[in-house]
Design a protein around this motif. Structure first.
Motif, PDB file in Angstrom:
ATOM      1  N   VAL A 143      91.263 -33.051  36.526  1.00  0.00           N
ATOM      2  CA  VAL A 143      90.231 -33.915  35.954  1.00  0.00           C
ATOM      3  C   VAL A 143      89.024 -33.049  35.584  1.00  0.00           C
ATOM      4  CG1 VAL A 143      91.013 -36.098  36.935  1.00  0.00           C
ATOM      5  CG2 VAL A 143      89.526 -34.657  38.310  1.00  0.00           C
ATOM      6  N   ASP A 144      88.803 -32.915  34.288  1.00  0.00           N
ATOM      7  CA  ASP A 144      87.665 -32.142  33.774  1.00  0.00           C
ATOM      8  C   ASP A 144      86.521 -33.141  33.623  1.00  0.00           C
ATOM      9  OD1 ASP A 144      85.803 -30.770  32.296  1.00  0.00           O
ATOM     10  OD2 ASP A 144      87.142 -30.258  30.647  1.00  0.00           O
ATOM     11  N   THR A 145      85.622 -33.122  34.605  1.00  0.00           N
ATOM     12  CA  THR A 145      84.616 -34.186  34.702  1.00  0.00           C
ATOM     13  C   THR A 145      83.329 -33.773  34.014  1.00  0.00           C
ATOM     14  OG1 THR A 145      83.839 -33.295  36.810  1.00  0.00           O
ATOM     15  CG2 THR A 145      85.555 -34.975  36.921  1.00  0.00           C
ATOM     16  N   GLN A 191      76.138 -35.118  34.549  1.00  0.00           N
ATOM     17  CA  GLN A 191      74.868 -34.383  34.645  1.00  0.00           C
ATOM     18  C   GLN A 191      74.082 -34.835  35.873  1.00  0.00           C
ATOM     19  OE1 GLN A 191      73.431 -36.163  30.882  1.00  0.00           O
ATOM     20  NE2 GLN A 191      73.408 -34.065  30.115  1.00  0.00           N
ATOM     21  N   THR A 192      73.095 -34.042  36.239  1.00  0.00           N
ATOM     22  CA  THR A 192      72.182 -34.438  37.306  1.00  0.00           C
ATOM     23  C   THR A 192      71.662 -35.851  37.027  1.00  0.00           C
ATOM     24  OG1 THR A 192      71.507 -32.133  37.524  1.00  0.00           O
ATOM     25  CG2 THR A 192      70.048 -33.775  38.510  1.00  0.00           C
ATOM     26  N   GLU A 193      71.355 -36.107  35.778  1.00  0.00           N
ATOM     27  CA  GLU A 193      70.744 -37.383  35.402  1.00  0.00           C
ATOM     28  C   GLU A 193      71.716 -38.555  35.462  1.00  0.00           C
ATOM     29  OE1 GLU A 193      70.653 -34.576  33.750  1.00  0.00           O
ATOM     30  OE2 GLU A 193      68.666 -34.156  32.937  1.00  0.00           O
ATOM     31  N   GLY A 238      71.763 -34.579  25.756  1.00  0.00           N
ATOM     32  CA  GLY A 238      71.323 -33.189  25.552  1.00  0.00           C
ATOM     33  C   GLY A 238      72.477 -32.260  25.228  1.00  0.00           C
ATOM     34  N   ASP A 239      73.667 -32.815  25.060  1.00  0.00           N
ATOM     35  CA  ASP A 239      74.827 -32.006  24.687  1.00  0.00           C
ATOM     36  C   ASP A 239      75.319 -32.404  23.305  1.00  0.00           C
ATOM     37  OD1 ASP A 239      75.916 -30.271  26.989  1.00  0.00           O
ATOM     38  OD2 ASP A 239      75.417 -32.161  27.976  1.00  0.00           O
ATOM     39  N   GLY A 240      75.879 -31.432  22.608  1.00  0.00           N
ATOM     40  CA  GLY A 240      76.621 -31.725  21.393  1.00  0.00           C
ATOM     41  C   GLY A 240      78.062 -32.024  21.783  1.00  0.00           C
ATOM     42  N   GLY A 292      78.390 -28.027  24.140  1.00  0.00           N
ATOM     43  CA  GLY A 292      77.272 -27.257  24.703  1.00  0.00           C
ATOM     44  C   GLY A 292      75.935 -27.917  24.394  1.00  0.00           C
ATOM     45  N   ARG A 293      74.908 -27.408  25.048  1.00  0.00           N
ATOM     46  CA  ARG A 293      73.584 -28.028  24.985  1.00  0.00           C
ATOM     47  C   ARG A 293      72.984 -27.906  23.586  1.00  0.00           C
ATOM     48  NH1 ARG A 293      71.992 -31.024  29.457  1.00  0.00           N
ATOM     49  NH2 ARG A 293      69.975 -30.852  28.434  1.00  0.00           N
ATOM     50  N   ILE A 294      72.228 -28.926  23.235  1.00  0.00           N
ATOM     51  CA  ILE A 294      71.535 -28.879  21.951  1.00  0.00           C
ATOM     52  C   ILE A 294      70.053 -28.566  22.150  1.00  0.00           C
ATOM     53  CG2 ILE A 294      73.076 -30.392  20.651  1.00  0.00           C
ATOM     54  CD1 ILE A 294      71.141 -32.705  21.355  1.00  0.00           C
ATOM     55  N   HIS A 300      75.260 -23.328  36.457  1.00  0.00           N
ATOM     56  CA  HIS A 300      73.888 -23.637  36.874  1.00  0.00           C
ATOM     57  C   HIS A 300      73.021 -23.814  35.651  1.00  0.00           C
ATOM     58  CE1 HIS A 300      74.836 -21.279  40.780  1.00  0.00           C
ATOM     59  NE2 HIS A 300      75.247 -22.521  40.842  1.00  0.00           N
ATOM     60  N   ARG A 301      72.241 -24.861  35.699  1.00  0.00           N
ATOM     61  CA  ARG A 301      71.422 -25.196  34.551  1.00  0.00           C
ATOM     62  C   ARG A 301      70.100 -24.444  34.603  1.00  0.00           C
ATOM     63  NH1 ARG A 301      70.806 -31.581  33.642  1.00  0.00           N
ATOM     64  NH2 ARG A 301      68.910 -31.421  32.432  1.00  0.00           N
ATOM     65  N   MET A 302      69.754 -23.756  33.532  1.00  0.00           N
ATOM     66  CA  MET A 302      68.523 -22.959  33.497  1.00  0.00           C
ATOM     67  C   MET A 302      67.808 -23.221  32.190  1.00  0.00           C
ATOM     68  SD  MET A 302      68.606 -21.046  36.258  1.00  0.00           S
ATOM     69  CE  MET A 302      66.939 -20.973  35.744  1.00  0.00           C
TER      70      MET A 302
HETATM   71  O1  PRX Z   1      76.051 -29.173  29.358  1.00  0.00           O
HETATM   72  C1  PRX Z   1      76.719 -30.045  30.225  1.00  0.00           C
HETATM   73  C2  PRX Z   1      77.330 -29.250  31.359  1.00  0.00           C
HETATM   74  O2  PRX Z   1      76.374 -29.245  32.392  1.00  0.00           O
HETATM   75  C3  PRX Z   1      75.222 -30.023  32.023  1.00  0.00           C
HETATM   76  C4  PRX Z   1      74.693 -30.752  33.216  1.00  0.00           C
HETATM   77  O3  PRX Z   1      74.274 -29.831  34.170  1.00  0.00           O
HETATM   78  P1  PRX Z   1      73.796 -30.318  35.597  1.00  0.00           P
HETATM   79  O4  PRX Z   1      72.793 -31.394  35.436  1.00  0.00           O
HETATM   80  O5  PRX Z   1      73.386 -29.109  36.352  1.00  0.00           O
HETATM   81  O6  PRX Z   1      75.068 -30.962  36.252  1.00  0.00           O
HETATM   82  C5  PRX Z   1      76.191 -30.185  36.481  1.00  0.00           C
HETATM   83  C6  PRX Z   1      77.164 -30.937  37.354  1.00  0.00           C
HETATM   84  C7  PRX Z   1      77.487 -32.298  36.891  1.00  0.00           C
HETATM   85  C8  PRX Z   1      75.731 -30.941  30.950  1.00  0.00           C
HETATM   86  O7  PRX Z   1      74.676 -31.415  30.148  1.00  0.00           O
HETATM   87  N1  PRX Z   1      78.577 -29.840  31.866  1.00  0.00           N
HETATM   88  C9  PRX Z   1      78.760 -30.496  33.025  1.00  0.00           C
HETATM   89  N2  PRX Z   1      80.050 -30.831  33.184  1.00  0.00           N
HETATM   90  C10 PRX Z   1      80.716 -30.389  32.092  1.00  0.00           C
HETATM   91  C11 PRX Z   1      79.767 -29.769  31.245  1.00  0.00           C
HETATM   92  N3  PRX Z   1      80.119 -29.250  30.061  1.00  0.00           N
HETATM   93  C12 PRX Z   1      81.406 -29.342  29.693  1.00  0.00           C
HETATM   94  N4  PRX Z   1      82.366 -29.910  30.454  1.00  0.00           N
HETATM   95  C13 PRX Z   1      82.077 -30.439  31.657  1.00  0.00           C
HETATM   96  N5  PRX Z   1      83.032 -30.976  32.403  1.00  0.00           N
END
Ligand code: PRX
Length: 661
Positions: free
Chosen positions: A420-422, A425-427, A511-513, A527-529, A538-540
């Motif tokens: 399962v490719d989930t 986001q944090t939100e 926030g993703d395309g 990926g992020r837009i 890790h989100r930076m």
């Molecule tokens: O860009 C997407 C990527 O991680 C971002 C969210 O990051 P964060 O809030 O730190 O949460 C991560 C754990 C849920 C998204 O906007 N992302 C997360 N899961 C995937 C992903 N990109 C592609 N495939 C995924 N399964």
């Protein structure tokens, strides 16, 4: 072929086996579609029924969704409940008291089992102890602690008394801790003396001391310290107290504080497109509903499963799929203190064999690094361990490239386990777009379809729907229970970031395309837009790193940060820096690059260290002074500049910036 191209041209399809399908709670695509149809037909009925079925309410709600002050949506708002009651007492009521809640494996391999009854006792004792320290409903408590039973106990104890926790990942710096204490107005910190990872001990309490000494933490009264190693540390009289002393004298019964469903369960800081991290605020009722439901839907969790989510509790994945989801669903889980590469890179596989893990959830970065390790050392290959206990595999945090997916499928899942490719986001609080193991045909690299009730769509920059096959902006058309409620202390930023006027103000902007497949409608995340990078999952924020660099004001005049694709970490951080001294070269440049990397580690944390730092006399700017990030991204990738640079003020510096240090 670029990563996204290879995903879009992927033609392999993996259907759930008859066995997996039969055993699953949501069995076959028809069941999935039936649930989606229910949500379509009666949105509030769908969510209301789920909330009544899944959670124990102290006071039932009468209204499911209140949209009167959109986008500040309220769910189950007149209902009352307690998250810790739903995660712990519910299991005692169900006869799960003696069932193991947590199998904890320490860095050195020693194992401790904690039953639901014992976890309940620990949480009640700490909850009473927190109250004795004067901490009460609505107070914010910062948790800065390594992976441990105590970490889960600390979060659950806050929830029990209605205090809002804010967990900060142990890899963040003193400055990051200080900023979060101030922003959240935290009255207490729960921490540890030291953390143990990969055979090394690292200070934790000393970082908290440093954070507080930076000033501004006026609301902070108490620092509670879990004794992990027992090595000597500084304890400040009147402020610092040992966790065992807080818990020790307390009763193992604690009446939960019944809170409104909208009561903030936690704040979790994450990066956005400005220099300042956002405090994502989550609710109690809606959040918990989705944590439990997705455990059962996405992982098909059953009473006999042993679930292992490798994420740290400092991230949203550790909140939802370590602290709250497994406990609310009454599932036994493994919690691991250490790192995947110690004592060797076969640790994950050895642990799966040792504990007979059935559901395994990790990040693509971990998979890629373990692939690499097993290529050089066959002894750490997953085929050296018996992984036959595994039923379902999960991936989270970043796109998983088809090669890594295939390796995971073949060597870890034995070509038997659905992946399962989930995407979430944090939100979003919990899963949004993901296969269901007993229903969805899998395509490597695609997170497939939204969960029932999640109205994900792809639109253009003005909010108009796009047809399948056309890439655009990922949005969610209707609010859902586990969504972010606001940004702590900054409701305007919440509105602007997630419900922008350009999209009409009614669509949640992820926030993703993303793009949907022409035939199947499957989603692929592109990926992020925005100016957010994803490094090892890790989100930076690029602005955060830029602000950290220019904060070294004796040295740095200007900095621009971009991402570059990286085989191992997904993206790598590349910083372009203009110094307040002549542009360095050779050894001097290398020494200064190291100094700046260490500086960023101190300012934000080691995860934010740029992989590559380039020095120039200037940055490429248009005549109006705007930095041309497009060009910087091309230079970072090592691409030849084919773009029109005629508007560039200073084309000569492109060559300088292309030079490696
Ligand atoms: O860009 C997407 C990527 O991680 C971002 C969210 O990051 P964060 O809030 O730190 O949460 C991560 C754990 C849920 C998204 O906007 N992302 C997360 N899961 C995937 C992903 N990109 C592609 N495939 C995924 N399964």
């Amino acid at each position: 072929m670029s990563g996204i191209q290879s995903v879009l041209q992927e033609t392999r399809v993996f259907n759930p086996s008859a066995e997996v399908q039969q055993a699953a709670a949501i069995s076959g695509m028809a069941s999935y579609k039936a649930l989606c149809a229910q949500a379509d037909a009666d949105y509030s009925g769908f969510w209301g029924n789920l909330a009544r079925e899944k959670l124990l309410w102290h006071k039932p709600f009468t209204e499911v969704l209140d949209e009167s002050n959109a986008p500040f949506y309220r769910w189950f708002a007149d209902g009352q409940l307690n998250a810790s009651y739903n995660c712990l007492d519910a299991n005692l009521i169900n006869g799960n008291g003696d069932k193991t809640a947590i199998v904890f494996e320490a860095d050195d391999g020693s194992v401790t089992n904690v039953s639901f009854r014992q976890l309940h006792e620990r949480v009640c004792k700490l909850a009473n102890g927190l109250k004795a320290q004067g901490i009460k409903k609505g107070d914010r408590v910062l948790i800065y602690i390594p992976m441990s039973v105590e970490g889960v106990v600390a979060m659950q104890a806050c929830a029990r008394i209605g205090a809002t926790h804010s967990v900060v990942f142990g890899g963040f710096s003193a400055k990051s801790v200080q900023e979060r204490v101030i922003d959240a107005g935290a009255v207490a910190i729960i921490t540890a003396d030291e953390q143990v990872r990969g055979g090394k001990t690292l200070p934790i309490k000393a970082i908290v001391d440093e954070a507080i000494s930076m000033g501004g933490c006026e609301a902070l009264k108490t620092v509670i310290v879990y004794r992990r190693t027992g090595n000597p540390i500084n304890m400040q009289a009147g402020r610092d107290i040992w966790l065992h002393e807080v818990e020790g004298p307390q009763s193992a019964q604690c009446e939960p504080e019944w809170v409104d469903a909208e009561h903030p369960l936690f704040i979790l800081y994450t990066s956005g497109s400005t220099g300042k991290p956002k405090g994502v605020q989550h609710s109690t009722g809606g959040y918990l509903l989705w944590a439990k439901t997705t455990m059962q839907w996405t992982f098909d969790a059953k009473p006999n499963d042993l679930f292992w989510c490798t994420a740290d509790i400092g991230w949203i994945t550790g909140h939802t799929y370590v602290c709250y989801g497994p406990t609310a669903a009454g599932i036994t889980q493994l919690v691991f203190e250490g790192v995947p590469t110690y004592p060797n890179a076969g640790r994950f596989w050895q642990m799966i064999e040792k504990h007979k893990v059935t559901l395994f959830y990790t990040a693509p970065t971990a998979i890629r690094s373990l692939i690499k390790a097993s290529e050089t050392d066959p002894n750490v290959h997953p085929n050296k361990s018996d992984l036959s206990s595994l039923r379902i595999l999960g991936s989270v945090g970043e796109p998983i490239n088809p090669e890594a997916w295939m390796w995971y499928h073949k060597h870890v899942g034995g070509e038997r386990c659905p992946i399962v490719d989930t995407f979430w986001q944090t939100e979003t609080g919990g899963h949004m777009i993901t296969p269901l193991p007993g229903a969805t045909p899998l395509v490597p690299g695609s997170c497939t379809l939204p969960l029932p009730g999640i109205m994900a769509a792809i639109v253009d920059e003005t909010g108009n729907d796009l047809p399948n096959g056309q890439g655009g902006v990922l949005v969610v058309k209707r609010p859902w229970p586990s969504m972010i409620r606001t940004i702590w202390g900054d409701p305007e930023r919440f509105k602007k970031s997630y419900y922008p006027a350009e999209l009409g103000g009614k669509l949640y902007l992820a926030g993703d395309g993303a793009i949907r497949d022409k035939d199947t409608g499957y989603f692929t995340i592109m990926g992020r837009i925005d100016d957010v990078l994803n490094v090892s999952g890790h989100r930076m924020g690029t602005m955060e790193i830029e602000s950290a660099l220019v904060a070294k004001s004796d040295l740095v005049a200007e900095a621009a940060v971009v991402g570059r694709p990286d085989d191992l970490t997904g993206e790598a951080i590349v910083a372009f820096v203009v110094l307040k001294r002549p542009r360095p070269t050779g050894d001097e440049a290398r020494a200064l690059a190291k100094e700046l990397r260490d500086w960023v580690a101190k300012e934000i944390g080691p995860i934010a260290k740029p992989k590559d730092i380039r020095f120039g006399d200037n940055l490429p700017k248009t005549r109006s002074g705007k930095i041309m990030r497009r060009l910087l991204r091309a230079i970072a990738k090592g691409e030849a500049i084919t773009q029109d640079v005629s508007t560039l003020e200073n084309p000569a510096i492109l060559e300088q910036l292309a030079e490696n240090n």
